[in-house]
Write an enzyme that holds these catalytic residues in place. Structure first.
Site, short mmCIF file in Angstrom:
data_model
loop_
_atom_site.label_atom_id
_atom_site.label_comp_id
_atom_site.label_asym_id
_atom_site.label_seq_id
_atom_site.Cartn_x
_atom_site.Cartn_y
_atom_site.Cartn_z
N ASP A 1 0.86 -1.18 0.00
CA ASP A 1 0.00 0.00 0.00
C ASP A 1 0.90 1.24 0.00
OD1 ASP A 1 -2.05 1.97 0.66
OD2 ASP A 1 -3.21 0.30 1.45
N CYS B 1 -7.27 3.26 -2.00
CA CYS B 1 -7.18 1.80 -1.83
C CYS B 1 -8.18 0.98 -2.64
CB CYS B 1 -7.30 1.45 -0.35
SG CYS B 1 -6.00 2.17 0.67
N LYS C 1 -4.06 -7.94 2.92
CA LYS C 1 -4.99 -6.89 2.51
C LYS C 1 -5.50 -7.11 1.09
CE LYS C 1 -5.47 -1.86 2.65
NZ LYS C 1 -4.82 -0.60 3.08
N HIS D 1 -3.71 25.57 -6.69
CA HIS D 1 -4.91 25.22 -7.46
C HIS D 1 -6.03 24.97 -6.46
CE1 HIS D 1 -7.62 22.76 -9.94
NE2 HIS D 1 -7.04 23.31 -10.99
N ASP E 1 -0.89 -0.28 -4.58
CA ASP E 1 -2.18 0.25 -5.04
C ASP E 1 -2.10 1.73 -5.43
OD1 ASP E 1 -1.84 1.14 -2.44
OD2 ASP E 1 -3.85 0.62 -1.76
N HIS E 2 -1.19 2.46 -4.80
CA HIS E 2 -0.96 3.87 -5.10
C HIS E 2 0.31 4.29 -4.38
CE1 HIS E 2 -2.50 4.49 -1.06
NE2 HIS E 2 -3.61 3.84 -1.40
#
Length: 545
Positions: free
Chosen positions: A44, A84, A132, A257, A319-320
């Site tokens: 993760d 996730c 997970k 932004h 996942d990221h």
């Protein structure tokens, strides 16, 4: 011993048939001696830039480096949704987020969805999962906070939803197993290899999901807390080159932004941070990555000790990523590189060694890659492409790679901490980020070849490129329509949830992760939600029957 191991692995990999060639010749699932085993390790929150230079200089990752030396590493791999559950839904389904409607950490795949593992099992593979998963609806976030914060992101208020990011040093200096739950799952996977997989006459596919290097929960923030604690021990901090840690540049709050400002505020990052605080957060995060690498190493070592490494394809990804205070944020939920760029390494029989692939790829490519390894025909509806043609020993010339995978990837985000649906089109040079309906929020464009830190939005400076990329994005996804669907979904779900809590609504909503701000002016925030619900919504449509 490591040198001997490397020689054995290199020799055995060369001696083993390429998965594509051998498997395709089988034509049937019963010719098992040619079929490789597959191990997929998914962590993760791992910033993919740490797996190649210069990011690789900041922390020692020996087993990732081993995979790089003996396999193929993808230098431009991305999540299809930087959070996730939606990310993992894309990985397990092979479909873009808007196709599975995995909008947030509560909304993923149906529990009965047919994943690549299900297909491989049907074709004769032994399968096992540990750790997970988080790709089905309701699996990640059963409690209210994460759902409600995602549903109400369009409401006209601004509330802190996370604890302030901070570090926590484990008191025992020599502590190795800091993230004990991940280590237990790693041990379970290793034991399965030793006691079960070693005895199989058919090939197996093993999945191990790790929570690290995701930040730890922060219960000091209240009953419904987030996860803003970067925790490690001195054992792992010694793997970090403190002097190599970069302090990220931040834009002034007034120049951010508007979407970035909302994210920074809801993540409790708009306050003052000293350089020491920022550097420590990053150091602790990198140390958590080192611990993650060690768990990957346990799997690789077990495969080697059991004589399985030379006939097993090992894949590592995440996942990221993790912002770790870049762009004045931690966590993910952003299309900036630290959040969206993931590691992706493959090694094993038939996989080219010491190869770095620059093509843009993404996690939806995992599904077709898994089936391709097993020689299973690929469904025609997948969003992803097999990575084997980019990593196979059968392909010697890198210039041939260009037509094997589209020269773009799509990532999208519809969850909490961002107050507009977000869409990223990443090509070789450009990163284009569009929001909402494409007109109400200004887009962002970064030239990653000259601005790798994404500090200068040039969308208005090169309008012809911005227009061209926007048209390409619209040809892939009708993003204004998707944004409208998510907006309506959020309202529908919120109304159903509000009805489910009944008379306790005011108390429950006041005590979610935003409770510190909410309880200062509860009527104001309830009124803002009521106003939001009145806009283009018919409450009677959602009444329970």
């Amino acid at each position: 011993m490591l040198l001997l191991w490397e020689l054995v692995v290199a020799a055995s990999a060369l001696a083993t048939p390429a998965p594509g060639a051998a498997v395709q010749r089988r034509g049937a699932a019963q010719a098992w001696p040619d079929a490789p085993n597959v191990v997929l390790v998914v962590s993760d929150s791992f910033d993919g830039r740490l797996t190649f230079y210069p990011g690789s200089q900041v922390v020692k990752l020996p087993f990732i480096n081993f995979m790089k030396a003996h396999g193929t590493s993808f230098l431009n791999a991305y999540t299809n949704s930087p959070i996730c559950c939606p990310s993992r839904a894309a990985m397990w389904s092979g479909l873009f987020t808007h196709l599975t409607e995995s909008w947030n950490n509560f909304k993923g795949l149906d529990p009965n969805y047919t994943t690549w593992m299900d297909v491989m099992k049907k074709h004769g593979y032994w399968t096992q999962k540990f750790g997970k998963l988080d790709y089905t609806s309701g699996h990640h976030s059963i409690s209210a906070p994460n759902r409600v914060e995602a549903w109400t992101r369009d409401v006209a208020f601004l509330l802190r939803q996370e604890g302030r990011p901070m570090v926590n040093l484990f008191p025992k200096k020599t502590k190795v197993r800091v993230m004990e739950k991940d280590w237990r799952n790693t041990d379970r996977a290793v034991n399965w290899l030793r006691k079960e997989a070693i005895n199989y006459t058919q090939p197996f596919v093993l999945y191990l999901g790790l929570n690290l290097p995701h930040p730890y929960p922060s219960p000091s923030s209240g009953e419904n807390f987030g996860a803003s604690i970067f925790r490690t021990s001195l054992y792992w901090l010694k793997k970090v080159s403190y002097d190599a840690i970069k302090i990220p540049k931040w834009s002034p709050l007034s120049e951010m932004h508007p979407i970035d400002y909302y994210s920074s505020y809801t993540k409790n990052c708009t306050g003052k941070f000293t350089e020491r605080e920022i550097k420590n957060i990053r150091a602790f995060y990198y140390a958590m990555c080192a611990e993650t690498d060690a768990m990957l190493g346990e799997i690789i070592l077990a495969l080697r000790q059991l004589g399985l490494l030379q006939k097993t394809i090992v894949i590592y990804t995440s996942d990221h990523g993790e912002l770790a205070m870049e762009h004045r944020q931690f966590y993910k939920m952003s299309m900036y590189e630290a959040s969206a760029h993931v590691p992706l390494l493959i090694m094993g029989p038939g996989i080219k060694a010491n190869l770095q692939v620059s093509n843009v790829v993404s996690l939806v490519d995992i599904y077709p890659t898994m089936l391709d390894i097993a020689g299973i025909p690929l469904p025609q509806n997948l969003s992803g492409y097999s990575l084997l043609p980019l990593s196979s020993e059968a392909l010697k010339n890198e210039h041939k790679f260009k037509n094997l995978h589209p020269p773009w990837i799509l990532s999208e985000f519809h969850g909490c901490n961002v107050n507009a649906s977000t869409y990223m089109l990443r090509t070789n040079q450009w990163k284009y980020i569009a929001y909402s309906d494409g007109s109400s929020v200004s887009p962002q464009l970064f030239d990653l070849s000259s601005d790798p830190d994404e500090l200068t939005n040039i969308a208005t400076k090169v309008p012809e490129i911005t227009y061209s990329l926007d048209q390409k994005l619209r040809s892939i996804i009708n993003y204004p329509k998707v944004s409208a669907s998510v907006h309506q979904y959020n309202k529908e779900q919120f109304i159903k949830w509000k009805q489910s809590v009944g008379q306790n609504y005011s108390n429950v909503i006041a005590n979610l992760r935003w409770h510190q701000d909410w309880q200062k002016e509860p009527r104001k925030y309830e009124s803002a939600i009521n106003q939001w619900l009145k806009t283009h919504t018919n409450p009677k449509k959602f009444e329970q029957k």
